[in-house]
Design a protein around this motif. Structure first.
Motif, PDB file in Angstrom:
ATOM      1  N   SER A 166      51.719  46.402  30.666  1.00 39.81           N
ATOM      2  CA  SER A 166      52.493  47.092  31.705  1.00 39.81           C
ATOM      3  C   SER A 166      51.907  46.895  33.091  1.00 39.81           C
ATOM      4  N   ASP A 167      50.658  46.392  33.208  1.00 42.68           N
ATOM      5  CA  ASP A 167      50.045  46.175  34.518  1.00 42.68           C
ATOM      6  C   ASP A 167      50.387  44.782  35.033  1.00 42.68           C
ATOM      7  N   ALA A 168      50.125  44.587  36.348  1.00 42.98           N
ATOM      8  CA  ALA A 168      50.473  43.307  36.980  1.00 42.98           C
ATOM      9  C   ALA A 168      49.256  42.442  37.260  1.00 42.98           C
ATOM     10  N   VAL A 169      48.093  42.993  37.372  1.00 43.11           N
ATOM     11  CA  VAL A 169      46.906  42.255  37.780  1.00 43.11           C
ATOM     12  C   VAL A 169      45.947  42.166  36.594  1.00 43.11           C
ATOM     13  N   PHE A 170      45.401  40.933  36.393  1.00 45.60           N
ATOM     14  CA  PHE A 170      44.380  40.730  35.367  1.00 45.60           C
ATOM     15  C   PHE A 170      43.019  41.199  35.883  1.00 45.60           C
ATOM     16  N   VAL A 171      42.186  41.615  34.964  1.00 41.33           N
ATOM     17  CA  VAL A 171      40.835  42.069  35.281  1.00 41.33           C
ATOM     18  C   VAL A 171      39.860  41.158  34.547  1.00 41.33           C
ATOM     19  N   LYS A 172      38.864  40.641  35.291  1.00 43.03           N
ATOM     20  CA  LYS A 172      37.874  39.757  34.677  1.00 43.03           C
ATOM     21  C   LYS A 172      36.982  40.575  33.758  1.00 43.03           C
ATOM     22  N   MET A 173      36.844  40.142  32.513  1.00 43.78           N
ATOM     23  CA  MET A 173      36.062  40.836  31.505  1.00 43.78           C
ATOM     24  C   MET A 173      34.785  40.092  31.134  1.00 43.78           C
ATOM     25  N   PHE A 174      34.744  38.747  31.345  1.00 37.47           N
ATOM     26  CA  PHE A 174      33.591  37.973  30.906  1.00 37.47           C
ATOM     27  C   PHE A 174      33.553  36.672  31.685  1.00 37.47           C
ATOM     28  N   GLU A 175      32.311  36.186  31.950  1.00 40.79           N
ATOM     29  CA  GLU A 175      32.104  34.894  32.591  1.00 40.79           C
ATOM     30  C   GLU A 175      30.777  34.332  32.100  1.00 40.79           C
ATOM     31  N   GLY A 176      30.768  33.066  31.637  1.00 38.52           N
ATOM     32  CA  GLY A 176      29.552  32.465  31.129  1.00 38.52           C
ATOM     33  C   GLY A 176      29.770  31.017  30.748  1.00 38.52           C
ATOM     34  N   LYS A 177      28.657  30.356  30.422  1.00 39.74           N
ATOM     35  CA  LYS A 177      28.685  28.942  30.083  1.00 39.74           C
ATOM     36  C   LYS A 177      28.170  28.767  28.658  1.00 39.74           C
ATOM     37  N   ASP A 178      28.777  27.820  27.974  1.00 37.34           N
ATOM     38  CA  ASP A 178      28.415  27.485  26.594  1.00 37.34           C
ATOM     39  C   ASP A 178      28.520  28.700  25.677  1.00 37.34           C
ATOM     40  N   VAL A 179      29.433  29.630  25.945  1.00 35.52           N
ATOM     41  CA  VAL A 179      29.719  30.785  25.097  1.00 35.52           C
ATOM     42  C   VAL A 179      31.187  30.697  24.711  1.00 35.52           C
ATOM     43  N   PHE A 180      31.497  30.873  23.426  1.00 41.62           N
ATOM     44  CA  PHE A 180      32.851  30.614  22.941  1.00 41.62           C
ATOM     45  C   PHE A 180      33.454  31.824  22.230  1.00 41.62           C
ATOM     46  N   GLU A 181      32.907  33.061  22.429  1.00 46.68           N
ATOM     47  CA  GLU A 181      33.515  34.280  21.885  1.00 46.68           C
ATOM     48  C   GLU A 181      33.028  35.475  22.684  1.00 46.68           C
ATOM     49  N   HIS A 182      33.864  36.507  22.710  1.00 41.96           N
ATOM     50  CA  HIS A 182      33.524  37.730  23.428  1.00 41.96           C
ATOM     51  C   HIS A 182      34.423  38.852  22.894  1.00 41.96           C
ATOM     52  N   THR A 183      33.841  40.076  22.797  1.00 40.68           N
ATOM     53  CA  THR A 183      34.574  41.245  22.313  1.00 40.68           C
ATOM     54  C   THR A 183      34.673  42.258  23.439  1.00 40.68           C
ATOM     55  N   VAL A 184      35.897  42.661  23.733  1.00 38.71           N
ATOM     56  CA  VAL A 184      36.171  43.665  24.757  1.00 38.71           C
ATOM     57  C   VAL A 184      36.337  45.010  24.060  1.00 38.71           C
ATOM     58  N   ARG A 185      35.555  46.003  24.464  1.00 37.76           N
ATOM     59  CA  ARG A 185      35.545  47.308  23.802  1.00 37.76           C
ATOM     60  C   ARG A 185      36.060  48.395  24.742  1.00 37.76           C
ATOM     61  N   ASN A 186      36.089  49.621  24.188  1.00 38.10           N
ATOM     62  CA  ASN A 186      36.515  50.812  24.932  1.00 38.10           C
ATOM     63  C   ASN A 186      37.934  50.661  25.477  1.00 38.10           C
ATOM     64  N   LEU A 187      38.804  50.149  24.662  1.00 41.82           N
ATOM     65  CA  LEU A 187      40.205  50.037  25.021  1.00 41.82           C
ATOM     66  C   LEU A 187      40.996  51.181  24.411  1.00 41.82           C
ATOM     67  N   GLU A 188      42.233  51.301  24.805  1.00 44.23           N
ATOM     68  CA  GLU A 188      43.102  52.326  24.252  1.00 44.23           C
ATOM     69  C   GLU A 188      43.681  51.853  22.931  1.00 44.23           C
ATOM     70  N   ALA A 189      43.762  52.759  21.984  1.00 41.45           N
ATOM     71  CA  ALA A 189      44.300  52.409  20.673  1.00 41.45           C
ATOM     72  C   ALA A 189      45.822  52.326  20.725  1.00 41.45           C
ATOM     73  N   ASN A 190      46.368  51.460  19.864  1.00 40.33           N
ATOM     74  CA  ASN A 190      47.818  51.308  19.722  1.00 40.33           C
ATOM     75  C   ASN A 190      48.483  50.981  21.068  1.00 40.33           C
ATOM     76  N   THR A 191      47.879  49.998  21.802  1.00 37.53           N
ATOM     77  CA  THR A 191      48.364  49.613  23.131  1.00 37.53           C
ATOM     78  C   THR A 191      48.431  48.089  23.214  1.00 37.53           C
ATOM     79  N   ASP A 192      49.457  47.541  23.944  1.00 42.65           N
ATOM     80  CA  ASP A 192      49.609  46.095  24.128  1.00 42.65           C
ATOM     81  C   ASP A 192      48.754  45.625  25.290  1.00 42.65           C
ATOM     82  N   TYR A 193      48.046  44.487  25.083  1.00 44.73           N
ATOM     83  CA  TYR A 193      47.202  43.871  26.100  1.00 44.73           C
ATOM     84  C   TYR A 193      47.528  42.384  26.193  1.00 44.73           C
TER      85      TYR A 193
END
Length: 583
Positions: free
Chosen positions: A62-89
């Motif tokens: 429902s939002d219009a602007v993306f938020v940067k969650m991670f930045e790095g080199k030679d890393v190929f996975e990341h987990t974003v936590r503390n989100l709202e349950a039962n919500t579209d992202y």
């Protein structure tokens, strides 16, 4: 050589830094409760992985602007936590370099986080009512976006591991606990739940039921606010406060004065008497009268002194023999089982004489005889021995009784011995029913009409006689059936017992009732109550208040960890019923 090195450098730069940036490949997102796990792979060019830096963006759909969650080199996975349950992202991944900070992105992915348990606990859990056997607690549920489909209440008695678990609807705001014990502390704890699991629990609330008036009167309990001081009480009555009594000071004790050991003699008399003359002797006191002599007391004292003298003489002789024999046996290492070996023992007043190794056994016998004579009555005749059975006497190998205490104990056990029973069940039933109890074994099942009619007829006979009976339904408690089989094997209901004595079935009871013997037999027994029991309605049983009839009990930590373990309920019987205490 320089030309070849220059060509290799250009080739490596061509592989590591292509002219155009490529987006990451195999971008996937795996949602969870309040988290999203993102994975990707580096792009390939001519089968070789290209080294890039990556930047992960995330936003709600429902939002219009993306938020940067991670930045790095030679890393190929990341987990974003503390989100709202039962919500579209929406999630996207970008590759970039130092020279080109804004590179291409992989296709945007839309994922929905899964449902999670409630994140908040109910608040303000408190008690609003407490009586002798009832407690009411209330609470409030804070506003939250989490889905709450129900509440779970935990209750237990303080000091016990078993607890009661009650499922409540999501809109419930109070809970009433009944059939509680008087003057007892109970603990309550509440949490919210949904299909995903349980939320955090509330703090434990302790509530005590009221004390009955009789116990409060006997304990003379008084609340602190009811205590009135004496000045306030006199002020309420309009009386003047009494003047404080000032105690008179006690007189100081006189200091002790020096008292000479001899009377003071003037110097003139001392000179006349001479310097070494002894002081005059004090006057002699009159002799005290001699106490009256009791001949019986003197005889008893003389007898006691004679017994003490003989006992000391015997002890000295036995100790001397034992010590001499033990020393000789230890020196020559002679055992009782060995052939006889001559041993020389010197005792008081006895010349040297050869003895064998069996002297140790003789010494033991002498010691036992000494103990026996010390513990026996003075005349040597124990009046309790005729009451003791021969096999119950504690005798030694020589046939002597070991002490007066054992004889007294065995005699008392024999004289006070009660009736012996074949099993513990019969003994327990006898002790419970021997004093004014009428017990009837019946069945509430109506499958066999004759048996059901006989049970109702027997109960009607005792109801007509207006006598209180203890009804044991073999179908409501299997233990009653086993108890009846112990008392009367291969018997069918109804069966009647009075004062733990077997009376008979319907035929025997009817005959006794017709000729009037039953009424005379029950004279003095307790009459039945005119009103029905309010606890069980006259059934004698009610649903178990601990397990609610499930026959299992749950253990709960009452902490942050709400894991539970099911155990067999120890309060109710095999059918989930509990015996009525009022009946």
């Amino acid at each position: 050589t320089q030309t070849r090195a220059h060509a290799q450098t250009q080739t490596s730069q061509t592989h590591t830094q292509p002219m155009s940036l490529l987006p990451p490949e195999k971008f996937v997102c795996q949602p969870g409760p309040r988290r999203i796990e993102c994975k990707w792979a580096p792009p390939l060019q001519q089968g070789v992985a290209i080294a890039y830096s990556y930047r992960l963006y995330l936003k709600k759909s429902s939002d219009a602007v993306f938020v940067k969650m991670f930045e790095g080199k030679d890393v190929f996975e990341h987990t974003v936590r503390n989100l709202e349950a039962n919500t579209d992202y929406d999630a996207k991944i970008m590759s970039f370099t130092a020279t080109r900070p804004d590179g291409p992105c992989a296709p945007i992915l839309t994922v929905r986080t899964s449902l999670a348990g409630p994140s908040v606990a109910p608040t303000d859990l408190h008690s609003t009512f407490a009586s002798l056997d009832t407690i009411v607690v209330e609470w409030s549920v804070p506003e939250t976006k989490d889905v709450i489909k129900g509440l779970r209440m935990f209750m237990d008695e303080e000091g016990y591991e078993q607890f009661v678990e009650e499922e409540l609807p999501a809109d419930a705001r109070s809970f009433r606990a009944t059939y509680l014990k008087v003057d007892t502390v109970y603990r309550f704890q509440l949490l919210a739940l949904n299909d995903a699991g349980e939320g955090p629990p509330t703090d434990i609330v302790r509530v005590r039921t009221q004390q009955d008036p009789v116990s409060r009167f006997l304990q003379k309990g008084r609340r602190p606010e009811q205590i009135v001081s004496l000045p306030k009480l006199l002020d309420i009555r309009g009386e003047a406060a009494p003047k404080p009594v000032v105690p008179e000071p006690e007189p100081e004790p006189e200091k002790p004065r020096f008292k000479p050991s001899a009377p003071f003699v003037p110097s003139c008399e001392r000179k006349a008497r001479g310097p070494f003359a002894p002081p005059p002797a004090p006057a002699a006191l009159p002799p005290e009268p001699a106490p009256a002599v009791d001949p019986a007391a003197e005889a008893r004292a003389a007898a006691a002194e004679e017994r003490r003298r003989k006992r000391e003489m015997m002890n000295s002789m036995v100790d001397d023999v034992v010590l001499k024999a033990q020393a000789t046996l230890n020196a020559k290492k002679v055992f009782v089982a060995d052939p006889p070996v001559p041993v020389t023992v010197v005792s008081k007043g006895v010349t040297d004489s050869p003895l064998t190794s069996s002297q140790a056994a003789l010494a033991d016998r002498a010691r036992e005889r000494r103990d026996l004579e010390q513990q026996m009555v003075p005349d040597g005749d124990n009046p309790l021995l005729p009451f003791v059975k021969e096999e119950r006497l504690l005798k030694t190998m020589t046939g002597t009784i070991r002490g007066k205490k054992n004889a007294v104990r065995a005699a008392l056990n024999t004289l006070q011995a009660q009736k012996q029973f074949d099993s513990e069940v019969l003994e327990r039933v006898y002790n419970e029913e021997k004093d004014g109890k009428i017990v009837i074994y019946v069945t509430s099942v109506k499958a066999v009409r004759k048996t059901s009619d006989d049970c109702r007829t027997v109960l009607k006979i005792f109801e007509t006689l207006n006598k209180k009976v203890l009804v044991k339904d073999i179908n409501l408690d299997p233990r009653f059936m086993a108890e009846l089989q112990e008392r009367r094997r291969d018997s069918t209901v109804p069966q009647v017992f009075i004062n733990s004595m077997y009376i008979g079935d319907l035929t025997a009871v009817s005959e006794l009732n017709e000729n009037g013997d039953l009424g005379r037999m029950l004279a003095g027994f307790e009459d039945r109550s005119a009103r029905q029991c309010r606890t069980c309605g006259g059934a004698g049983f009610y649903n178990c208040t601990w397990c609610q009839g499930s026959k299992r009990s749950l253990t709960h930590g009452f902490g942050k960890d709400t894991r539970e373990m099911s155990l067999k309920c120890t309060v109710c019987n095999e059918l989930g019923l509990e015996r009525c205490p009022d009946c």
